[in-house]
Design a protein around this motif. Structure first.
Motif, PDB file in Angstrom:
ATOM      1  N   GLN A 190     -20.589  -5.217  -2.146  1.00 44.43           N
ATOM      2  CA  GLN A 190     -19.226  -5.348  -2.680  1.00 44.43           C
ATOM      3  C   GLN A 190     -18.905  -6.816  -2.897  1.00 44.43           C
ATOM      4  O   GLN A 190     -19.153  -7.648  -2.020  1.00 44.43           O
ATOM      5  N   ILE A 248     -13.074  -6.405   4.885  1.00 42.46           N
ATOM      6  CA  ILE A 248     -13.691  -6.705   3.590  1.00 42.46           C
ATOM      7  C   ILE A 248     -12.605  -7.188   2.627  1.00 42.46           C
ATOM      8  O   ILE A 248     -12.726  -8.246   2.018  1.00 42.46           O
ATOM      9  N   GLU A 249     -11.549  -6.421   2.502  1.00 41.89           N
ATOM     10  CA  GLU A 249     -10.418  -6.853   1.678  1.00 41.89           C
ATOM     11  C   GLU A 249      -9.621  -7.910   2.447  1.00 41.89           C
ATOM     12  O   GLU A 249      -9.706  -7.991   3.669  1.00 41.89           O
ATOM     13  N   ARG A 258       0.828  -1.213   0.000  1.00 41.32           N
ATOM     14  CA  ARG A 258       0.000   0.000   0.000  1.00 41.32           C
ATOM     15  C   ARG A 258       0.858   1.258   0.000  1.00 41.32           C
ATOM     16  O   ARG A 258       0.593   2.208  -0.733  1.00 41.32           O
ATOM     17  N   LYS A 317     -17.389  -8.987   8.870  1.00 44.16           N
ATOM     18  CA  LYS A 317     -16.490  -7.952   9.382  1.00 44.16           C
ATOM     19  C   LYS A 317     -17.164  -7.277  10.556  1.00 44.16           C
ATOM     20  O   LYS A 317     -18.250  -6.715  10.341  1.00 44.16           O
TER      21      LYS A 317
HETATM   22  P1  XMP Z   1     -11.670  -3.126   4.765  1.00 42.24           P
HETATM   23  O1  XMP Z   1     -10.857  -4.121   4.003  1.00 42.24           O
HETATM   24  O2  XMP Z   1     -10.840  -2.248   5.644  1.00 42.24           O
HETATM   25  O3  XMP Z   1     -12.285  -2.156   3.666  1.00 42.24           O
HETATM   26  O4  XMP Z   1     -12.819  -3.745   5.511  1.00 42.24           O
HETATM   27  C1  XMP Z   1     -13.310  -1.235   3.903  1.00 42.24           C
HETATM   28  C2  XMP Z   1     -13.639  -0.573   2.587  1.00 42.24           C
HETATM   29  O5  XMP Z   1     -12.550   0.231   2.139  1.00 42.24           O
HETATM   30  C3  XMP Z   1     -12.068  -0.212   0.889  1.00 42.24           C
HETATM   31  N1  XMP Z   1     -10.601  -0.075   0.936  1.00 42.24           N
HETATM   32  C4  XMP Z   1      -9.937   0.960   0.420  1.00 42.24           C
HETATM   33  N2  XMP Z   1     -10.348   2.044  -0.230  1.00 42.24           N
HETATM   34  N3  XMP Z   1      -8.116   2.740  -0.460  1.00 42.24           N
HETATM   35  C5  XMP Z   1      -9.431   2.927  -0.684  1.00 42.24           C
HETATM   36  O6  XMP Z   1      -9.803   3.932  -1.291  1.00 42.24           O
HETATM   37  C6  XMP Z   1      -7.615   1.679   0.199  1.00 42.24           C
HETATM   38  O7  XMP Z   1      -6.421   1.550   0.376  1.00 42.24           O
HETATM   39  C7  XMP Z   1      -8.577   0.730   0.658  1.00 42.24           C
HETATM   40  N4  XMP Z   1      -8.475  -0.423   1.340  1.00 42.24           N
HETATM   41  C8  XMP Z   1      -9.731  -0.906   1.509  1.00 42.24           C
HETATM   42  C9  XMP Z   1     -12.536  -1.638   0.754  1.00 42.24           C
HETATM   43  O8  XMP Z   1     -12.647  -2.052  -0.597  1.00 42.24           O
HETATM   44  C10 XMP Z   1     -13.867  -1.576   1.464  1.00 42.24           C
HETATM   45  O9  XMP Z   1     -14.870  -1.042   0.612  1.00 42.24           O
END
Ligand code: XMP
Length: 328
Positions: free
Chosen positions: A244, A325-326, A107, A320
């Motif tokens: 998603q 999510i990712e 990242r 979650k």
């Molecule tokens: P997680 O994986 O944290 O993701 O549950 C929550 C939401 O955020 C999105 N996501 C990102 N969006 N930059 C973004 O703009 C990022 O680095 C990033 N990482 C996760 C993810 O797809 C989900 O909708």
């Protein structure tokens, strides 16, 4: 007609007000916007374009986009009055993440490189008076919660704002809106459905859905699998129900059998979640028939790259929390 939360006006009135505000603020100046194809920045671009200001959009194709995505964004804006510069930066991004498996490092490297590419392009353009970005109301709340004051949303949430570009101010045409309101305005402005209804997509893109080392071959395998998944979800009419959904390419391989021959391909995982705010999410109860079709197509249709394809498909049944999510 739906009334928007802030201010209490209709979507059409919001559009008109923003156009007037943009004209007043920008005048004859030049505005620069990083356009990823996400609904927030796309609607921002559309509003700026409608306002008739000098707008340059930069689409950084880092090579981690989904299948056909860069073309979709270009097509969406083909008839709009704006300058769209597409930067094919796949090779340099791949070089950056070569050998890197650790998610946070991926990242960070991708975020930094994104800013660098953006700055290089901005320098070529010359004078930039304003930077525009698709900050929405939830971003404002989140940054207020974090710092006690409103901070600027960083590009792709990872790299921060470009430091070497001098500009007079920031324009955020959808700052007062929630996501569903941005989508409503997107539809009114006539942006295509694949923009209006676009799922959230992480800034580092598929690089954080290819678990472990990111290579062109592994990205292409994932792109194909993800495309099949999206096709089947749409064919089943589930694309508007699920918030998603995407495929992940794990770094684990498993033995399979195809046409009477032993295979040893990657394990792909399918993720589908329902969520109101992305902070919590439940895995979607996808019908087995859909999962069956997706699995059959992925294992038979995805072309192996570097001799390795996908030999097995699993479905992620983690909410979650405790999962995110990712996967990375
Ligand atoms: P997680 O994986 O944290 O993701 O549950 C929550 C939401 O955020 C999105 N996501 C990102 N969006 N930059 C973004 O703009 C990022 O680095 C990033 N990482 C996760 C993810 O797809 C989900 O909708």
């Amino acid at each position: 007609m739906k009334v928007l939360r802030i201010p209490q006006i209709s979507a059409e009135e919001y559009i008109e007000k923003q156009i007037v505000k943009i004209r007043e603020t920008v005048g004859g100046g030049r505005v620069l916007l990083a356009l990823s194809g996400g609904v927030d920045c796309s609607v921002s671009a559309a509003l700026l374009s409608k306002a008739g200001v000098k707008l340059t959009c930069i689409l950084v194709d880092h090579g981690f986009m989904r299948k056909n995505e860069a073309n979709e964004v270009k097509n969406a804006f083909a008839d709009w009055d704006l300058e769209l510069i597409t930067v094919d930066a796949e090779e340099r991004f791949l070089a950056k993440v070569k050998g890197v498996s650790e998610p946070e490092q991926k990242r960070k490297l991708i975020g930094e490189e994104f800013i660098r590419v953006f700055e290089e392009q901005a320098k070529k353009i010359g004078v930039v008076d304003f930077l525009a970005q698709g900050t929405i109301y939830t971003d404002v709340i989140e940054s207020e919660n974090k710092d006690g004051k409103a901070a600027v949303k960083s590009h792709h949430n990872v790299g921060g704002l470009p430091e070497s570009i001098k500009f007079k101010g920031i324009i955020e045409p959808v700052r007062e809106l929630y996501k569903n309101e941005v989508r409503e305005i997107s539809a009114i402005l006539g942006l295509p459905d694949y923009i209006t209804k676009r799922q959230p997509f992480p800034g580092p893109g598929l690089a954080i859905r290819v678990i472990g080392e990111v290579t062109k071959e592994r990205l292409d395998v994932l792109r194909d699998a993800d495309y099949i998944y999206r096709e089947e979800i749409a064919a089943a009419g589930l694309n508007t129900d699920i918030n998603q959904y995407f495929a992940v390419l794990t770094d684990m391989r498993s033995v399979g059998v195809k046409d009477g021959m032993r295979t040893y391909g990657y394990i792909a995982a399918l993720r589908a979640v329902n969520t109101v705010d992305l902070v919590t999410a439940r895995f979607a109860r996808l019908p087995y028939e859909v999962l069956e079709k997706v699995s059959a197509r992925i294992t038979s249709e995805v072309v192996p790259r570097g001799g390795i394809g996908i030999s097995r498909v699993v479905y992620d049944i983690t909410d979650k929390p405790p999962g995110t999510i990712e996967w990375e």
